[in-house]
Design a protein around this motif. Structure first.
Motif, PDB file in Angstrom:
ATOM      1  N   LEU A  10       0.804  -1.219   0.000  1.00  0.00           N
ATOM      2  CA  LEU A  10       0.000   0.000   0.000  1.00  0.00           C
ATOM      3  C   LEU A  10       0.841   1.274   0.000  1.00  0.00           C
ATOM      4  O   LEU A  10       0.502   2.222  -0.718  1.00  0.00           O
ATOM      5  N   PRO A  11       1.958   1.337   0.757  1.00  0.00           N
ATOM      6  CA  PRO A  11       2.772   2.561   0.678  1.00  0.00           C
ATOM      7  C   PRO A  11       3.291   2.838  -0.740  1.00  0.00           C
ATOM      8  O   PRO A  11       3.357   4.003  -1.158  1.00  0.00           O
ATOM      9  N   ARG A  14       0.461   4.243  -2.628  1.00  0.00           N
ATOM     10  CA  ARG A  14       0.268   5.625  -2.171  1.00  0.00           C
ATOM     11  C   ARG A  14       1.277   6.561  -2.834  1.00  0.00           C
ATOM     12  O   ARG A  14       0.931   7.665  -3.267  1.00  0.00           O
ATOM     13  N   SER A  15       2.531   6.118  -2.942  1.00  0.00           N
ATOM     14  CA  SER A  15       3.565   6.973  -3.535  1.00  0.00           C
ATOM     15  C   SER A  15       3.344   7.185  -5.031  1.00  0.00           C
ATOM     16  O   SER A  15       3.742   8.209  -5.578  1.00  0.00           O
ATOM     17  N   SER A  17       0.343   7.399  -6.476  1.00  0.00           N
ATOM     18  CA  SER A  17      -0.850   8.221  -6.690  1.00  0.00           C
ATOM     19  C   SER A  17      -1.302   8.792  -5.350  1.00  0.00           C
ATOM     20  O   SER A  17      -2.368   8.465  -4.836  1.00  0.00           O
ATOM     21  N   SER A  18      -0.463   9.647  -4.792  1.00  0.00           N
ATOM     22  CA  SER A  18      -0.664  10.109  -3.416  1.00  0.00           C
ATOM     23  C   SER A  18      -1.959  10.899  -3.220  1.00  0.00           C
ATOM     24  O   SER A  18      -2.640  10.721  -2.209  1.00  0.00           O
ATOM     25  N   THR A  19      -2.317  11.740  -4.165  1.00  0.00           N
ATOM     26  CA  THR A  19      -3.531  12.544  -4.013  1.00  0.00           C
ATOM     27  C   THR A  19      -4.771  11.655  -4.002  1.00  0.00           C
ATOM     28  O   THR A  19      -5.657  11.814  -3.154  1.00  0.00           O
ATOM     29  N   MET A  21      -4.893   8.394  -3.343  1.00  0.00           N
ATOM     30  CA  MET A  21      -4.879   7.514  -2.172  1.00  0.00           C
ATOM     31  C   MET A  21      -5.298   8.292  -0.926  1.00  0.00           C
ATOM     32  O   MET A  21      -6.062   7.774  -0.107  1.00  0.00           O
ATOM     33  N   ALA A  22      -4.829   9.513  -0.792  1.00  0.00           N
ATOM     34  CA  ALA A  22      -5.218  10.334   0.359  1.00  0.00           C
ATOM     35  C   ALA A  22      -6.723  10.588   0.353  1.00  0.00           C
ATOM     36  O   ALA A  22      -7.378  10.516   1.399  1.00  0.00           O
ATOM     37  N   GLU A  25      -8.371   7.367   1.483  1.00  0.00           N
ATOM     38  CA  GLU A  25      -8.192   7.143   2.921  1.00  0.00           C
ATOM     39  C   GLU A  25      -9.083   8.074   3.734  1.00  0.00           C
ATOM     40  O   GLU A  25      -9.660   7.652   4.744  1.00  0.00           O
TER      41      GLU A  25
END
Length: 106
Positions: A10-11, A14-15, A17-19, A21-22, A25
């Motif tokens: 998952l990290p 997240r890295s 597609s951080s926006t 994924m945030a 979440e």
């Protein structure tokens, strides 16, 4: 293909597609937060959906969350049968498309 250790990726997701994924979440936290429906009921609902959609990752995560929220094994057993009846009902309802008079395509 299922391996709970895949969640350790998952990290990396997240890295990449951080926006997005945030946003997911935040949505997940908001949906699961106590509100009109208490957290323990939300976890029971999540378990039912996980059973119906057959997602082993969600089953594992939400079983743990449900136990931490005080859900009993008897409640989980009832959810199992609720999910089973919902899948069966959906199959029967969709089966009605296969019997009876044929309708002209739209």
């Amino acid at each position: 293909m299922y391996d709970i250790s895949n969640l350790s990726n998952l990290p990396q997701l997240r890295s990449l597609s951080s926006t997005t994924m945030a946003a997911f979440e935040n949505f997940d936290r908001a949906a699961m937060a106590p509100g009109a429906i208490p957290r323990r009921y939300k976890e029971l609902i999540a378990l039912g959906v996980a059973i119906a959609t057959q997602c082993p990752y969600s089953l594992e995560v939400h079983r743990t969350n449900a136990e931490n929220a005080g859900v009993t094994e008897a409640e989980i057993a009832e959810v199992i049968f609720l999910a089973a009846t919902m899948r069966a009902t959906a199959a029967i309802a969709h089966g009605t498309h296969l019997v009876g008079p044929r309708k002209a395509p739209r």
